[in-house]
Scaffold this motif. Structure first.
Motif, PDB file in Angstrom:
ATOM      1  N   ALA A  59       0.827  -1.203   0.000  1.00  0.00           N
ATOM      2  CA  ALA A  59       0.000   0.000   0.000  1.00  0.00           C
ATOM      3  C   ALA A  59       0.861   1.252   0.000  1.00  0.00           C
ATOM      4  O   ALA A  59       0.487   2.270  -0.587  1.00  0.00           O
ATOM      5  CB  ALA A  59      -0.928   0.003   1.205  1.00  0.00           C
ATOM      6  N   SER A  60       2.024   1.169   0.634  1.00  0.00           N
ATOM      7  CA  SER A  60       2.888   2.353   0.668  1.00  0.00           C
ATOM      8  C   SER A  60       3.600   2.578  -0.659  1.00  0.00           C
ATOM      9  O   SER A  60       4.058   3.683  -0.933  1.00  0.00           O
ATOM     10  CB  SER A  60       3.920   2.204   1.783  1.00  0.00           C
ATOM     11  N   ARG A  61       3.701   1.564  -1.495  1.00  0.00           N
ATOM     12  CA  ARG A  61       4.428   1.674  -2.754  1.00  0.00           C
ATOM     13  C   ARG A  61       3.543   1.869  -3.980  1.00  0.00           C
ATOM     14  O   ARG A  61       4.062   2.054  -5.071  1.00  0.00           O
ATOM     15  CB  ARG A  61       5.283   0.429  -2.971  1.00  0.00           C
ATOM     16  N   MET A  62       2.238   1.816  -3.821  1.00  0.00           N
ATOM     17  CA  MET A  62       1.369   1.965  -4.988  1.00  0.00           C
ATOM     18  C   MET A  62       0.523   3.226  -4.872  1.00  0.00           C
ATOM     19  O   MET A  62       0.359   3.784  -3.789  1.00  0.00           O
ATOM     20  CB  MET A  62       0.470   0.736  -5.150  1.00  0.00           C
ATOM     21  N   ASP A  63       0.015   3.669  -6.009  1.00  0.00           N
ATOM     22  CA  ASP A  63      -0.861   4.832  -6.017  1.00  0.00           C
ATOM     23  C   ASP A  63      -2.158   4.502  -5.287  1.00  0.00           C
ATOM     24  O   ASP A  63      -2.613   3.355  -5.269  1.00  0.00           O
ATOM     25  CB  ASP A  63      -1.185   5.248  -7.454  1.00  0.00           C
ATOM     26  N   ALA A  64      -2.738   5.528  -4.720  1.00  0.00           N
ATOM     27  CA  ALA A  64      -3.979   5.322  -3.976  1.00  0.00           C
ATOM     28  C   ALA A  64      -5.110   4.928  -4.923  1.00  0.00           C
ATOM     29  O   ALA A  64      -5.292   5.510  -5.980  1.00  0.00           O
ATOM     30  CB  ALA A  64      -4.351   6.590  -3.225  1.00  0.00           C
ATOM     31  N   ARG A  65      -5.842   3.892  -4.537  1.00  0.00           N
ATOM     32  CA  ARG A  65      -7.007   3.479  -5.297  1.00  0.00           C
ATOM     33  C   ARG A  65      -8.162   4.428  -4.997  1.00  0.00           C
ATOM     34  O   ARG A  65      -8.121   5.164  -4.007  1.00  0.00           O
ATOM     35  CB  ARG A  65      -7.397   2.054  -4.922  1.00  0.00           C
ATOM     36  N   PRO A  66      -9.198   4.447  -5.832  1.00  0.00           N
ATOM     37  CA  PRO A  66     -10.328   5.340  -5.559  1.00  0.00           C
ATOM     38  C   PRO A  66     -10.956   5.100  -4.183  1.00  0.00           C
ATOM     39  O   PRO A  66     -11.380   6.041  -3.515  1.00  0.00           O
ATOM     40  CB  PRO A  66     -11.325   5.021  -6.675  1.00  0.00           C
ATOM     41  N   GLU A  67     -11.007   3.870  -3.743  1.00  0.00           N
ATOM     42  CA  GLU A  67     -11.619   3.593  -2.437  1.00  0.00           C
ATOM     43  C   GLU A  67     -10.701   3.961  -1.276  1.00  0.00           C
ATOM     44  O   GLU A  67     -11.138   4.010  -0.127  1.00  0.00           O
ATOM     45  CB  GLU A  67     -12.057   2.130  -2.330  1.00  0.00           C
ATOM     46  N   ASP A  68      -9.427   4.233  -1.539  1.00  0.00           N
ATOM     47  CA  ASP A  68      -8.514   4.667  -0.490  1.00  0.00           C
ATOM     48  C   ASP A  68      -8.490   6.184  -0.317  1.00  0.00           C
ATOM     49  O   ASP A  68      -7.996   6.677   0.693  1.00  0.00           O
ATOM     50  CB  ASP A  68      -7.087   4.184  -0.798  1.00  0.00           C
ATOM     51  N   ARG A  69      -9.001   6.914  -1.293  1.00  0.00           N
ATOM     52  CA  ARG A  69      -8.978   8.377  -1.239  1.00  0.00           C
ATOM     53  C   ARG A  69     -10.267   8.908  -0.624  1.00  0.00           C
ATOM     54  O   ARG A  69     -11.335   8.339  -0.795  1.00  0.00           O
ATOM     55  CB  ARG A  69      -8.803   8.951  -2.643  1.00  0.00           C
ATOM     56  N   LYS A  70     -10.160  10.017   0.068  1.00  0.00           N
ATOM     57  CA  LYS A  70     -11.344  10.659   0.669  1.00  0.00           C
ATOM     58  C   LYS A  70     -12.254  11.260  -0.398  1.00  0.00           C
ATOM     59  O   LYS A  70     -13.467  11.296  -0.233  1.00  0.00           O
ATOM     60  CB  LYS A  70     -10.913  11.762   1.639  1.00  0.00           C
ATOM     61  N   ASP A  71     -11.659  11.761  -1.498  1.00  0.00           N
ATOM     62  CA  ASP A  71     -12.442  12.397  -2.550  1.00  0.00           C
ATOM     63  C   ASP A  71     -12.736  11.445  -3.714  1.00  0.00           C
ATOM     64  O   ASP A  71     -13.124  11.875  -4.786  1.00  0.00           O
ATOM     65  CB  ASP A  71     -11.717  13.638  -3.076  1.00  0.00           C
ATOM     66  N   GLY A  72     -12.564  10.149  -3.503  1.00  0.00           N
ATOM     67  CA  GLY A  72     -12.786   9.172  -4.567  1.00  0.00           C
ATOM     68  C   GLY A  72     -14.254   9.021  -4.913  1.00  0.00           C
ATOM     69  O   GLY A  72     -15.121   9.010  -4.049  1.00  0.00           O
ATOM     70  N   GLU A  73     -14.523   8.915  -6.200  1.00  0.00           N
ATOM     71  CA  GLU A  73     -15.877   8.716  -6.699  1.00  0.00           C
ATOM     72  C   GLU A  73     -16.016   7.297  -7.238  1.00  0.00           C
ATOM     73  O   GLU A  73     -15.027   6.646  -7.557  1.00  0.00           O
ATOM     74  CB  GLU A  73     -16.182   9.723  -7.815  1.00  0.00           C
ATOM     75  N   ILE A  74     -17.244   6.851  -7.376  1.00  0.00           N
ATOM     76  CA  ILE A  74     -17.496   5.518  -7.914  1.00  0.00           C
ATOM     77  C   ILE A  74     -17.002   5.426  -9.349  1.00  0.00           C
ATOM     78  O   ILE A  74     -16.448   4.415  -9.774  1.00  0.00           O
ATOM     79  CB  ILE A  74     -18.990   5.169  -7.811  1.00  0.00           C
ATOM     80  N   ALA A  75     -17.173   6.489 -10.104  1.00  0.00           N
ATOM     81  CA  ALA A  75     -16.772   6.490 -11.512  1.00  0.00           C
ATOM     82  C   ALA A  75     -15.259   6.392 -11.680  1.00  0.00           C
ATOM     83  O   ALA A  75     -14.782   5.990 -12.734  1.00  0.00           O
ATOM     84  CB  ALA A  75     -17.277   7.757 -12.194  1.00  0.00           C
ATOM     85  N   ASP A  76     -14.495   6.733 -10.638  1.00  0.00           N
ATOM     86  CA  ASP A  76     -13.035   6.624 -10.731  1.00  0.00           C
ATOM     87  C   ASP A  76     -12.576   5.175 -10.851  1.00  0.00           C
ATOM     88  O   ASP A  76     -11.495   4.907 -11.366  1.00  0.00           O
ATOM     89  CB  ASP A  76     -12.373   7.254  -9.504  1.00  0.00           C
ATOM     90  N   GLY A  77     -13.379   4.260 -10.378  1.00  0.00           N
ATOM     91  CA  GLY A  77     -13.014   2.851 -10.444  1.00  0.00           C
ATOM     92  C   GLY A  77     -13.512   2.151 -11.688  1.00  0.00           C
ATOM     93  O   GLY A  77     -13.423   0.928 -11.799  1.00  0.00           O
ATOM     94  N   ALA A  78     -14.044   2.898 -12.647  1.00  0.00           N
ATOM     95  CA  ALA A  78     -14.588   2.300 -13.861  1.00  0.00           C
ATOM     96  C   ALA A  78     -13.465   1.792 -14.748  1.00  0.00           C
ATOM     97  O   ALA A  78     -12.325   2.218 -14.653  1.00  0.00           O
ATOM     98  CB  ALA A  78     -15.424   3.324 -14.625  1.00  0.00           C
ATOM     99  N   GLY A  79     -13.791   0.875 -15.606  1.00  0.00           N
ATOM    100  CA  GLY A  79     -12.809   0.331 -16.537  1.00  0.00           C
ATOM    101  C   GLY A  79     -12.681  -1.170 -16.371  1.00  0.00           C
ATOM    102  O   GLY A  79     -13.456  -1.810 -15.666  1.00  0.00           O
ATOM    103  N   GLU A  80     -11.702  -1.714 -17.033  1.00  0.00           N
ATOM    104  CA  GLU A  80     -11.487  -3.153 -16.983  1.00  0.00           C
ATOM    105  C   GLU A  80     -10.943  -3.550 -15.615  1.00  0.00           C
ATOM    106  O   GLU A  80      -9.979  -2.977 -15.113  1.00  0.00           O
ATOM    107  CB  GLU A  80     -10.500  -3.557 -18.074  1.00  0.00           C
ATOM    108  N   LEU A  81     -11.563  -4.545 -15.020  1.00  0.00           N
ATOM    109  CA  LEU A  81     -11.155  -4.991 -13.694  1.00  0.00           C
ATOM    110  C   LEU A  81     -10.158  -6.122 -13.744  1.00  0.00           C
ATOM    111  O   LEU A  81      -9.482  -6.394 -12.767  1.00  0.00           O
ATOM    112  CB  LEU A  81     -12.382  -5.421 -12.891  1.00  0.00           C
TER     113      LEU A  81
END
Length: 138
Positions: A59-81
Motif C-alpha cells: 500500500a505504501s508503494r502503490m498509487d492510492a485506489r479510488p476507495e482509499d482516497r477521501k475524494d474518490g468517486e465511484i466512476a473513478d473505479g470504472a474500466g477493466e477490472l
C-alpha cells in the motif's frame, strides 16, 4: 489497500491480546493444560501480522485506489477490472483425482494411488495449459 492492511493490523492486535489471556485462563502452563488453542492463537497472530505487513508494504508503494482516497468517486473505479476465466471442467477432474488418491491411501491401495496420481498430473496439466489451446486460447 490501506483499509485492508488496517483491518489485519486490528486482527493482529486482537490475537496478540487474546493469546496470553487464553493461555492464562486455560492454565496451559500446568500439566495437562490446553496447548492446542494457545498455539493456534499464536499462529493466527503471526499469520495476521504477516498479511498486514504485506498489505501495508504494498500500500505504501502503490498509487492510492479510488476507495482509499477521501475524494474518490465511484466512476473513478470504472474500466477493466481484470481477466475472469470462463467455465472449466479441469478443477472437477483434479478434485476427483485427489479424492481417488486420498481414498487409496486411506485403504492402503498404493496401485490405485499411483493411477490417481498419473491421472491427476494429466488433469493438472490440462488445467494449467487450458488457455493455450482450444476455444479460449490466447
Amino acid at each position: 489497500m490501506k483499509a485492508e492492511s488496517w483491518m489485519f493490523v486490528i486482527c493482529t492486535i486482537f490475537f496478540a491480546l487474546v493469546t496470553p489471556a487464553y493461555w492464562f485462563v486455560t492454565d496451559a502452563s500446568a500439566e495437562g493444560g490446553d496447548w492446542t488453542g494457545t498455539s493456534a492463537l499464536a499462529c493466527a497472530t503471526l499469520l495476521a501480522g504477516m498479511v498486514s505487513l504485506y498489505l501495508g508494504f504494498h500500500a505504501s508503494r502503490m498509487d492510492a485506489r479510488p476507495e482509499d482516497r477521501k475524494d474518490g468517486e465511484i466512476a473513478d473505479g470504472a474500466g477493466e477490472l481484470g481477466f475472469f476465466p470462463p467455465y472449466s471442467w479441469w478443477p472437477l477432474w483434479c478434485a476427483l483425482c485427489f479424492s481417488v488418491i486420498t481414498f487409496a491411501v486411506a485403504l492402503g491401495l498404493w496401485w490405485m494411488a499411483i493411477i490417481g496420481g498419473v491421472l491427476g498430473f494429466l488433469a493438472l496439466m490440462g488445467w494449467v495449459f487450458e488457455y493455450y489451446r482450444g476455444e479460449f486460447a490466447h
